[in-house]
Design a protein around this motif. Structure first.
Motif, PDB file in Angstrom:
ATOM      1  N   MET A   1      -3.533  -2.153   1.223  1.00  0.00           N
ATOM      2  CA  MET A   1      -2.146  -2.343   1.653  1.00  0.00           C
ATOM      3  C   MET A   1      -1.873  -1.506   2.896  1.00  0.00           C
ATOM      4  O   MET A   1      -2.342  -0.394   3.020  1.00  0.00           O
ATOM      5  N   SER A   2      -1.118  -2.081   3.823  1.00  0.00           N
ATOM      6  CA  SER A   2      -0.780  -1.366   5.045  1.00  0.00           C
ATOM      7  C   SER A   2       0.275  -0.293   4.783  1.00  0.00           C
ATOM      8  O   SER A   2       1.051  -0.376   3.841  1.00  0.00           O
ATOM      9  N   THR A   3       0.298   0.671   5.666  1.00  0.00           N
ATOM     10  CA  THR A   3       1.227   1.786   5.559  1.00  0.00           C
ATOM     11  C   THR A   3       2.630   1.360   5.987  1.00  0.00           C
ATOM     12  O   THR A   3       2.796   0.742   7.043  1.00  0.00           O
ATOM     13  N   THR A   4       3.628   1.701   5.181  1.00  0.00           N
ATOM     14  CA  THR A   4       5.029   1.440   5.541  1.00  0.00           C
ATOM     15  C   THR A   4       5.764   2.724   5.902  1.00  0.00           C
ATOM     16  O   THR A   4       6.777   2.694   6.585  1.00  0.00           O
ATOM     17  N   HIS A   5       5.256   3.867   5.407  1.00  0.00           N
ATOM     18  CA  HIS A   5       5.874   5.176   5.647  1.00  0.00           C
ATOM     19  C   HIS A   5       4.775   6.152   6.035  1.00  0.00           C
ATOM     20  O   HIS A   5       3.787   6.291   5.301  1.00  0.00           O
ATOM     21  N   LEU A   6       4.942   6.814   7.175  1.00  0.00           N
ATOM     22  CA  LEU A   6       3.901   7.715   7.669  1.00  0.00           C
ATOM     23  C   LEU A   6       4.484   9.083   8.005  1.00  0.00           C
ATOM     24  O   LEU A   6       5.450   9.208   8.754  1.00  0.00           O
ATOM     25  N   TRP A  60       9.650   7.640  -1.131  1.00  0.00           N
ATOM     26  CA  TRP A  60       8.703   6.776  -0.414  1.00  0.00           C
ATOM     27  C   TRP A  60       7.836   6.022  -1.416  1.00  0.00           C
ATOM     28  O   TRP A  60       7.486   6.567  -2.479  1.00  0.00           O
ATOM     29  N   PRO A  61       7.447   4.787  -1.095  1.00  0.00           N
ATOM     30  CA  PRO A  61       6.586   4.017  -1.994  1.00  0.00           C
ATOM     31  C   PRO A  61       5.167   4.595  -2.028  1.00  0.00           C
ATOM     32  O   PRO A  61       4.494   4.663  -0.996  1.00  0.00           O
ATOM     33  N   GLY A  62       4.728   5.021  -3.212  1.00  0.00           N
ATOM     34  CA  GLY A  62       3.439   5.702  -3.333  1.00  0.00           C
ATOM     35  C   GLY A  62       2.250   4.881  -2.877  1.00  0.00           C
ATOM     36  O   GLY A  62       1.269   5.426  -2.371  1.00  0.00           O
ATOM     37  N   ASP A  63       2.327   3.552  -3.028  1.00  0.00           N
ATOM     38  CA  ASP A  63       1.161   2.741  -2.688  1.00  0.00           C
ATOM     39  C   ASP A  63       1.097   2.379  -1.209  1.00  0.00           C
ATOM     40  O   ASP A  63       0.075   1.876  -0.739  1.00  0.00           O
ATOM     41  N   SER A  64       2.167   2.639  -0.448  1.00  0.00           N
ATOM     42  CA  SER A  64       2.118   2.282   0.971  1.00  0.00           C
ATOM     43  C   SER A  64       2.546   3.429   1.890  1.00  0.00           C
ATOM     44  O   SER A  64       2.792   3.219   3.074  1.00  0.00           O
ATOM     45  N   MET A  65       2.618   4.640   1.339  1.00  0.00           N
ATOM     46  CA  MET A  65       2.883   5.799   2.196  1.00  0.00           C
ATOM     47  C   MET A  65       1.556   6.446   2.586  1.00  0.00           C
ATOM     48  O   MET A  65       0.542   6.261   1.909  1.00  0.00           O
ATOM     49  N   ALA A  66       1.563   7.172   3.702  1.00  0.00           N
ATOM     50  CA  ALA A  66       0.354   7.858   4.161  1.00  0.00           C
ATOM     51  C   ALA A  66       0.769   9.122   4.899  1.00  0.00           C
ATOM     52  O   ALA A  66       1.925   9.289   5.302  1.00  0.00           O
ATOM     53  N   VAL A  67      -0.208  10.008   5.063  1.00  0.00           N
ATOM     54  CA  VAL A  67       0.052  11.274   5.749  1.00  0.00           C
ATOM     55  C   VAL A  67      -1.119  11.592   6.669  1.00  0.00           C
ATOM     56  O   VAL A  67      -2.274  11.316   6.342  1.00  0.00           O
TER      57      VAL A  67
END
Length: 195
Positions: A1-6, A60-67
């Motif tokens: 899944m692509s990132t929605t929140h970075l 933030w949605p856990g499956d589409s967030m990233a850091v």
């Protein structure tokens, strides 16, 4: 899944004005404008930094967030990834900042604003120890970009910290990863936005 929140986490004495933070912000705005971008100024206290990160990403949605985290920010990013299972990219990440930052107790200046001073307190060392993430449950969700020429951190220690993760070990380079834009930015984005 692509990132929605970075989320982007800067390093010790750094800020959202760091070169890598600004490059990431510009790239996300230009090519991925729908992604929610957040790059906070982290307080000197690791406990306060962790609270800020946790509160700011709580919904933030856990499956589409990233850091993405650089140096000390990479340590915090590892902590967040361990808590949430999110994707993470670590750029020359600090592995044992409680050990490494003990010599910086006292007054410090900020890299991007030498007029800005802060005090790195002795109790921050214990706060760093409390954030040590331990073994990673989902190492495949992490990517580490590690420069053998890092003049601050040991590349072997960084590499050993992330078994099972995607490692980009760079010959030469430096702690700031000065060639981030030309050599690594595309790979970082591709990891965060898999086709």
């Amino acid at each position: 899944m692509s990132t929605t929140h970075l989320l982007y986490l800067h390093g010790f004495r750094s800020s959202p004005q760091s070169a890598k933070a600004r490059l990431m912000a510009a790239r996300m705005a230009a090519r991925h404008p729908a992604v929610h971008w957040w790059c906070p100024q982290l307080p000197p206290s690791p406990h306060a930094a962790a609270e800020l990160i946790a509160q700011g990403t709580a919904d933030w949605p856990g499956d589409s967030m990233a850091v993405v985290g650089s140096s000390l920010g990479g340590f915090y990013a590892t902590w967040l990834a361990a808590r949430t299972g999110c994707r993470a990219v670590l750029v020359n990440p600090a592995v044992d900042p409680a050990r490494d930052l003990a010599k910086y107790i006292g007054e410090q200046t900020a890299w991007h604003d030498p007029e800005a001073h802060f005090f790195f307190r002795p109790e921050y060392i214990d706060e760093l120890r409390a954030l040590q993430a331990g073994a990673l449950r989902h190492p495949e969700r992490l990517m580490a970009v590690i420069a053998k020429g890092d003049e601050v951190l040991d590349w072997r220690e960084m590499t050993a910290r992330y078994p099972g993760s995607l490692l980009r070990v760079v010959e030469g380079g430096d702690h700031a990863l000065s060639d981030f834009e030309t050599a690594h930015l595309d790979a970082v984005i591709a990891f965060l936005q898999p086709a």
